[in-house]
Design an enzyme around this catalytic site. Structure first.
Site, PDB file in Angstrom:
ATOM      1  N   HIS A 157     -10.066   0.833  -0.493  1.00  0.00           N
ATOM      2  CA  HIS A 157     -10.283   1.501   0.892  1.00  0.00           C
ATOM      3  C   HIS A 157     -10.805   1.779   1.540  1.00  0.00           C
ATOM      4  O   HIS A 157     -12.333   1.505   0.937  1.00  0.00           O
ATOM      5  CB  HIS A 157      -9.474   3.035   0.273  1.00  0.00           C
ATOM      6  CG  HIS A 157      -7.709   3.314  -0.370  1.00  0.00           C
ATOM      7  ND1 HIS A 157      -7.402   2.841  -1.391  1.00  0.00           N
ATOM      8  CD2 HIS A 157      -7.195   4.118   0.730  1.00  0.00           C
ATOM      9  CE1 HIS A 157      -6.282   3.550  -1.872  1.00  0.00           C
ATOM     10  NE2 HIS A 157      -5.960   3.888   0.052  1.00  0.00           N
ATOM     11  N   ASP A 207       2.018   3.889   2.754  1.00  0.00           N
ATOM     12  CA  ASP A 207       0.913   4.529   2.173  1.00  0.00           C
ATOM     13  C   ASP A 207       1.757   5.774   1.595  1.00  0.00           C
ATOM     14  O   ASP A 207       1.348   5.838  -0.012  1.00  0.00           O
ATOM     15  CB  ASP A 207       0.048   5.091   3.657  1.00  0.00           C
ATOM     16  CG  ASP A 207      -1.645   5.816   2.700  1.00  0.00           C
ATOM     17  OD1 ASP A 207      -1.596   5.424   1.662  1.00  0.00           O
ATOM     18  OD2 ASP A 207      -2.250   6.690   3.446  1.00  0.00           O
ATOM     19  N   ASP A 264       1.774   9.186  -6.454  1.00  0.00           N
ATOM     20  CA  ASP A 264       1.502  10.737  -5.753  1.00  0.00           C
ATOM     21  C   ASP A 264       2.030  11.291  -4.968  1.00  0.00           C
ATOM     22  O   ASP A 264       1.711  12.128  -4.846  1.00  0.00           O
ATOM     23  CB  ASP A 264       0.287  11.205  -6.130  1.00  0.00           C
ATOM     24  CG  ASP A 264      -1.032  10.008  -5.538  1.00  0.00           C
ATOM     25  OD1 ASP A 264      -0.623   9.070  -5.727  1.00  0.00           O
ATOM     26  OD2 ASP A 264      -1.745  11.035  -6.162  1.00  0.00           O
ATOM     27  N   HIS A 278       1.261   5.008  -2.475  1.00  0.00           N
ATOM     28  CA  HIS A 278       0.812   5.603  -3.199  1.00  0.00           C
ATOM     29  C   HIS A 278       1.826   6.215  -4.187  1.00  0.00           C
ATOM     30  O   HIS A 278       2.947   7.037  -3.406  1.00  0.00           O
ATOM     31  CB  HIS A 278      -0.275   6.574  -2.858  1.00  0.00           C
ATOM     32  CG  HIS A 278      -1.646   5.919  -2.208  1.00  0.00           C
ATOM     33  ND1 HIS A 278      -2.578   6.245  -2.950  1.00  0.00           N
ATOM     34  CD2 HIS A 278      -1.500   5.747  -1.484  1.00  0.00           C
ATOM     35  CE1 HIS A 278      -3.500   5.503  -2.322  1.00  0.00           C
ATOM     36  NE2 HIS A 278      -3.331   5.183  -1.158  1.00  0.00           N
ATOM     37  N   HIS A 330       0.909  -1.382   0.314  1.00  0.00           N
ATOM     38  CA  HIS A 330      -0.532   0.161  -0.135  1.00  0.00           C
ATOM     39  C   HIS A 330       0.810   1.029   0.074  1.00  0.00           C
ATOM     40  O   HIS A 330       1.209   1.710   1.065  1.00  0.00           O
ATOM     41  CB  HIS A 330      -1.123  -0.034   1.103  1.00  0.00           C
ATOM     42  CG  HIS A 330      -1.940   1.059   0.980  1.00  0.00           C
ATOM     43  ND1 HIS A 330      -3.453   0.813   1.124  1.00  0.00           N
ATOM     44  CD2 HIS A 330      -1.633   2.119   1.031  1.00  0.00           C
ATOM     45  CE1 HIS A 330      -4.830   1.766   1.075  1.00  0.00           C
ATOM     46  NE2 HIS A 330      -3.347   2.926   1.415  1.00  0.00           N
ATOM     47  N   GLY A 390     -10.105   7.756  -1.988  1.00  0.00           N
ATOM     48  CA  GLY A 390     -10.905   9.355  -1.672  1.00  0.00           C
ATOM     49  C   GLY A 390     -11.116   9.112  -0.281  1.00  0.00           C
ATOM     50  O   GLY A 390     -11.951   7.905  -0.055  1.00  0.00           O
ATOM     51  N   GLU A 421     -11.190   3.050   6.572  1.00  0.00           N
ATOM     52  CA  GLU A 421      -9.622   4.238   7.745  1.00  0.00           C
ATOM     53  C   GLU A 421     -10.021   5.321   8.473  1.00  0.00           C
ATOM     54  O   GLU A 421     -10.168   5.616   9.366  1.00  0.00           O
ATOM     55  CB  GLU A 421      -8.545   4.283   6.741  1.00  0.00           C
ATOM     56  CG  GLU A 421      -7.763   5.592   6.902  1.00  0.00           C
ATOM     57  CD  GLU A 421      -6.620   6.257   5.519  1.00  0.00           C
ATOM     58  OE1 GLU A 421      -5.779   6.511   5.497  1.00  0.00           O
ATOM     59  OE2 GLU A 421      -7.804   6.183   4.465  1.00  0.00           O
TER      60      GLU A 421
END
Length: 361
Positions: free
Chosen positions: A205, A297, A24, A22, A20, A178, A208
């Site tokens: 996701h 993350d 970006d 990202h 996991h 998101g 969370e």
């Protein structure tokens, strides 16, 4: 006699598996400065050091919504092929330098088309960068893409179809991400059902910033293979005053089915899902032997790495190298790779790597 506490250097050398992360959320600050200058994008800080501090301070607000706002700047500089390929290559280089031997890196292709690129061209640019990074590493790391759809948008079927089109060319699976509140995973049920019909893998996701209903929908309605974060499964576990533990129906299901939890401790603290590493549910979930995995993350926003995450867990819970090996094998077992490839990395890379560290103590 208890096992010796592993040092930071031992943890850095240990083979690690990342599920996991990202794309970006892991840019080098200097790269952002240079790419922003090329396109005339205004940044909140002008030099790499100040910018790095701005990202971590802004992300450290306790709000998932504010946390997600930091991505405006990283996404802005990833709107053309050369920039995306550079970011992807540097991602692989940074992970390899941190001892990561297998990684699944996710991003939302739909967020990188403002410069005129097609979704297919975005995936191709990422793969170009990943291939260059893996080649430069000399075979020390394997990296695959996870294509993410944004849960507040309506392009999930399009992204799912893109994942299938690229699944033999570097894409391992599909994801949605998101803000959870108000955007349940069942809004994208058609995309998940399509992935299932195509015998493909996907993670969601869930659990969370939102609670058990998000996890329940991700599993029982959408059929997720893994849970992105899943930290709120702790809400279905009761610890009595005498220390006895009772699992609710959903928590029991997650543990019994060995559903992988993609846990990201430092990120969870920033978004308010946990107060500290020592109080993070990962401690109890590990003790109860859920299928826990450790992840970063967003390395830039959290100012973290896989080594940092594991060092934090060792300091909070007194974990040994054997414990870190357990997390790593959990992750490799849960990867969206064919079984024989997963087994080869476990048997030929992970186990020998940890054995060498233990023998050298």
């Amino acid at each position: 006699m208890s096992a010796p506490t592993p040092t930071r250097d031992q943890i850095r050398q240990a083979p690690k598996v990342l599920l996991h992360d990202h794309l970006d959320g892991g840019l080098r600050p200097q790269t952002i400065v240079e790419l922003a200058a090329e396109i005339g994008h205004e940044l909140p800080a002008g030099d790499a050091g100040s910018l790095a501090r701005w990202f971590t301070e802004s992300a450290d607000s306790g709000s998932l919504v504010r946390y997600l706002e930091t991505f405006d700047h990283t996404v802005a500089v990833m709107q053309n092929g050369p920039a995306i390929a550079r970011v992807a290559r540097e991602c692989v280089e940074d992970l390899a330098a941190d001892g990561v031997v297998y990684a699944e890196i996710r991003y939302a292709p739909e967020q990188h088309v403002e410069g005129g690129m097609s979704l297919d061209e975005v995936v191709a640019a990422v793969q170009e960068g990943f291939d260059a990074g893996m080649s430069a590493s000399g075979g020390r790391i394997v990296v695959r893409q996870l294509l993410t759809a944004m849960r507040h948008q309506a392009r999930s079927m399009e992204i799912a179809e893109l994942a299938i089109a690229w699944r033999d060319r570097g894409v391992a699976g599909f994801d949605i991400a998101g803000a959870e509140a108000g955007f349940p995973p069942t809004r994208h049920l058609d995309a998940f059902e399509y992935m299932q019909r195509e015998n493909a893998h996907f993670t969601i996701h869930a659990g969370e910033a939102f609670g058990l209903p998000s996890i329940w929908e991700a599993l029982q309605w959408c059929g997720a293979d893994r849970l992105g974060h899943g930290v709120r499964i702790i809400d279905n576990i009761t610890v009595a005053d005498d220390g006895s533990v009772e699992l609710g129906r959903l928590a029991s299901y997650v543990r019994d089915k060995r559903i992988p939890l993609e846990m990201c401790p430092r990120s969870n603290i920033q978004t308010g899902a946990a107060e500290s590493i020592a109080e993070h549910p990962i401690g109890l979930l590990t003790e109860l032997r859920f299928r826990v995995t450790v992840n970063t993350d967003n390395r830039l926003m959290s100012g973290t790495s896989m080594t940092d995450e594991m060092v934090g867990l060792v300091e909070a819970f007194d974990y040994s190298l054997e414990d870190l090996r357990w997390f790593t094998i959990n992750a490799m077992k849960s990867a969206f790779l064919p079984f024989d490839e997963r087994l080869a990395i476990i048997d030929e890379v992970v186990k020998p790597g940890y054995a060498a560290l233990v023998a050298a103590r």
